[in-house]
Design a protein around this motif. Structure first.
Motif, short mmCIF file in Angstrom:
data_model
loop_
_atom_site.label_atom_id
_atom_site.label_comp_id
_atom_site.label_asym_id
_atom_site.label_seq_id
_atom_site.Cartn_x
_atom_site.Cartn_y
_atom_site.Cartn_z
N GLN A 146 0.84 -1.20 0.00
CA GLN A 146 0.00 0.00 0.00
C GLN A 146 0.88 1.25 0.00
OE1 GLN A 146 -2.66 0.25 3.36
NE2 GLN A 146 -4.18 1.39 2.18
N ILE A 147 0.51 2.21 -0.85
CA ILE A 147 1.28 3.45 -0.94
C ILE A 147 0.76 4.38 0.13
CG2 ILE A 147 2.04 5.32 -2.46
CD1 ILE A 147 1.35 3.56 -4.82
N GLU A 148 1.45 4.45 1.26
CA GLU A 148 0.96 5.19 2.42
C GLU A 148 0.83 6.68 2.16
OE1 GLU A 148 -0.20 3.77 4.98
OE2 GLU A 148 0.55 1.72 4.76
N ASP A 149 1.78 7.26 1.43
CA ASP A 149 1.76 8.70 1.27
C ASP A 149 0.67 9.17 0.31
OD1 ASP A 149 2.89 7.53 -0.89
OD2 ASP A 149 4.52 8.99 -1.12
N VAL A 150 0.05 8.27 -0.39
CA VAL A 150 -1.03 8.65 -1.31
C VAL A 150 -2.37 8.54 -0.62
CG1 VAL A 150 -2.12 8.12 -3.52
CG2 VAL A 150 0.37 7.96 -3.28
N ASN A 151 -2.49 7.63 0.37
CA ASN A 151 -3.77 7.47 1.06
C ASN A 151 -4.16 8.79 1.75
OD1 ASN A 151 -3.72 4.87 0.29
ND2 ASN A 151 -3.09 4.04 2.28
N SER A 152 -5.42 9.09 1.64
CA SER A 152 -5.89 10.36 2.22
C SER A 152 -7.33 10.23 2.64
CB SER A 152 -5.73 11.50 1.20
OG SER A 152 -6.56 11.27 0.06
N ARG A 153 -7.74 11.07 3.58
CA ARG A 153 -9.14 11.15 4.01
C ARG A 153 -9.46 12.64 4.18
NH1 ARG A 153 -11.30 7.95 9.20
NH2 ARG A 153 -10.99 6.24 7.72
N LYS A 154 -10.54 13.08 3.54
CA LYS A 154 -10.96 14.48 3.65
C LYS A 154 -12.46 14.56 3.66
CE LYS A 154 -10.13 14.98 -1.32
NZ LYS A 154 -9.39 15.72 -2.38
N THR A 155 -12.96 15.65 4.25
CA THR A 155 -14.40 15.88 4.38
C THR A 155 -14.81 17.01 3.44
OG1 THR A 155 -14.34 15.18 6.68
CG2 THR A 155 -16.27 16.44 5.94
N ILE A 156 -15.83 16.72 2.63
CA ILE A 156 -16.38 17.70 1.70
C ILE A 156 -17.88 17.74 1.94
CG2 ILE A 156 -16.69 18.39 -0.70
CD1 ILE A 156 -14.17 16.83 -1.38
N GLY A 157 -18.34 18.83 2.59
CA GLY A 157 -19.75 18.95 2.90
C GLY A 157 -20.17 17.91 3.91
N SER A 158 -21.18 17.15 3.58
CA SER A 158 -21.70 16.11 4.47
C SER A 158 -21.09 14.74 4.19
CB SER A 158 -23.22 16.04 4.35
OG SER A 158 -23.59 15.70 3.02
#
Length: 555
Positions: free
Chosen positions: A458-470
């Protein structure tokens, strides 16, 4: 008072006539009872083995006197299906009837395999008894030496040299005897084990002979003394065959060699000695007619009343009023069909050569022993074109598996069965030929190949989590590293996957396939490529998951 004098001559004559008639009648009955049944043994000629059961074809020769003779073939298996018995042949006689019966008094004929076991048991017992004799001789010699330890006489002294010589003799001889006894005891233990195993095997075979045997009774009528040759065929149980395959691949360039073999077994109570074998894909145990659909009615459920309806009550009363003769007529069995004439009897073998079945006529005779153990029979061999590919699923296993996609298999009349796989002269394991899953090609795994190196991370530096609206968005990325250390190019098929949503509020999107083909229903990713010798390559894919904020994914 009753008279004790001589009887009247007329009375004596009447008694003499009656006695003579009775003796003559008894003699006639005895002669008829002894001469109207003739026992013969049939010689097994051919065995048509189905997937379950077998049809045996045998020949019997007998000489008939004028009149009616009941010819009893007394070496038929007890598992014979009476409805399958067919009799034909040559001779100036007429077949009046054929029937099957079970003999509980006579043991089955001793098979050659049992005779060989008994001979081996006898020889091993004699060898064990010889060892016991040798042990007894050594023990007696040891006792004799120990009982005569006194050196010299009572009146004369004994020199030191005599004592030393005698001690050396005792030491040398007793040591030798001890060594021989030790070696002999080891041999006796092993020999006793061999005798016990053979004895258990013989007892098992003899126990099988305690089962009843079958007899086929053929009633014939001849106008004069004649010789007849009978051809018999009948179907027996406790026999059958199953396919097994040997698939050999020399290298990943040439064709695949397939050896089609049959595991033939039988436990009928009689050995099949040097018989002509025919293997059939038919299965007589299955019904030969096509099932028919009946109307499938549907309606609302209505609770049944607990009391009997008037119609059922009336039916019960009518059955109870039926006379006993009516019940007997309903329970009576249909009368057996008359036996065919000697010149026009059909055989069951003809049913084998139908378009729905395939028969394999084995070129050389085989001997199948009545022990229930499979006997391998060669059916056919073929060289089949094959395309070879390496398949990997690095998410589950980093090893590459060589697979062969075989064509032309549909011309060999194969059946589902296990396959032993040999690659480059080495046994690599067992596979299974499953024709229900095969299409134009038949896929077989040829085992692992460590020379194809794979790694998934798994490419750790590419994984991301973000919130957009709901909503929340999660990004995932994976890299598959490949290297070919073989000396020739290899074709690779790599499998991976992305999640599949089971909730409409969860969306999964493949943002970068990296050259893979996506199957949306399963989320399966498939890569197809060729790696040159020594070449390395990296495959990368990315996907994104969108779901409502505040929820936790179950992955």
């Amino acid at each position: 008072m009753e008279s004790t004098g001589p009887k009247h001559p007329a009375t004596m004559k009447i008694l003499l006539i009656i006695t003579t008639i009775c003796l003559h009648t008894g003699l006639v009955f005895a002669q008829v009872g002894a001469s109207d049944e003739q026992r013969v043994q049939a010689t097994l000629q051919q065995a048509t083995v189905f997937l379950t059961r077998a049809q045996l074809s045998a020949q019997a020769i007998a000489t008939l006197d004028a009149g009616t003779t009941r010819l009893v073939i007394d070496n038929a298996p007890a598992q014979t299906d009476p409805q399958s018995i067919q009799v034909s042949g040559k001779g100036d006689a007429i077949i009046q009837g054929v029937q099957f019966r079970t003999n509980y008094l006579t043991k089955a004929t001793k098979p050659a395999s049992l005779q060989r076991l008994e001979d081996s048991l006898r020889a091993n017992r004699e060898a064990y008894e010889l060892l016991t004799v040798q042990e007894d001789v050594l023990q007696q010699e040891k006792k004799l030496i120990l009982a005569n330890q006194q050196v010299g006489g009572k009146t004369t002294g004994t020199t030191v040299k005599e004592v030393a010589d005698m001690a050396a003799f005792y030491r040398e001889r007793l040591t030798k005897i001890g060594q021989e006894l030790l070696f002999l005891n080891r041999r006796m233990v092993e020999q006793k084990k061999r005798v016990d195993r053979l004895d258990a095997q013989v007892n098992e075979q003899n126990a099988k002979r305690e089962r009843p045997v079958g007899e086929i009774e053929v009633t014939l009528t001849a106008k004069s003394r004649t010789t007849v040759e009978l051809e018999l065929s009948y179907v027996v149980g406790n026999a059958g065959w199953s396919p097994i395959y040997d698939v050999r691949v020399r290298d990943a360039k040439g064709p695949a060699s397939m050896a089609y073999k049959a595991q033939v077994y039988q436990n009928t109570g009689f050995d099949w000695q040097n018989v002509r074998l025919i293997l059939s894909t038919a299965n007589p145990a299955l019904p030969g007619y096509q099932p028919q659909l009946s109307p499938d009615y549907i309606g609302f459920y209505e609770p049944r009343p607990r009391f009997k309806s008037a119609a059922i009550q009336e039916l019960n009363e009518s059955v109870a009023a039926e006379p006993a003769g009516g019940a007997q007529r309903m329970m009576s069995k249909p009368s057996a069909a008359p036996a065919p004439q000697l010149v026009n009897t059909a055989t069951v073998t003809q049913a084998v050569d139908q378009p729905t079945n395939v028969s394999f006529v084995i070129a050389i005779p085989y001997t199948i022993l009545t022990n229930g153990r499979p006997q391998l029979v060669d059916v056919q061999t073929a060289e089949l074109p094959a395309i070879y590919r390496y398949e990997l699923t690095p998410k589950l296993d980093n090893d590459a598996f060589l697979t062969a996609q075989i064509t032309g298999w549909d011309k060999l009349n194969l059946l589902n069965g296990p396959a032993r796989i040999y690659f480059e002269g080495t046994f690599v394991g067992e596979s299974k030929i499953n024709l229900t899953e095969a299409k134009d090609t038949l896929g077989l795994s040829l085992g692992r190949d460590k020379r194809i190196v794979a790694k998934r991370e798994q490419i750790e530096d590419v994984n991301s989590r973000k919130t957009i609206g709901s909503n929340q968005r999660e990004g995932h990325a994976y890299r598959i590293s490949l290297r070919n250390t073989r000396q020739e190019p290899v074709n690779l098929t790599i499998y991976d996957q992305i999640p599949v949503s089971t909730d409409s509020r969860i969306e999964v999107a493949l943002t970068d396939a990296g050259g893979a083909e996506l199957t949306p229903e399963t989320g399966k990713l498939t890569y197809r490529l060729t790696l040159q010798p020594g070449e390395s390559r990296a495959l990368t894919f990315r996907y994104e998951i969108k779901f409502p904020k505040g929820r936790v994914l179950d992955q």
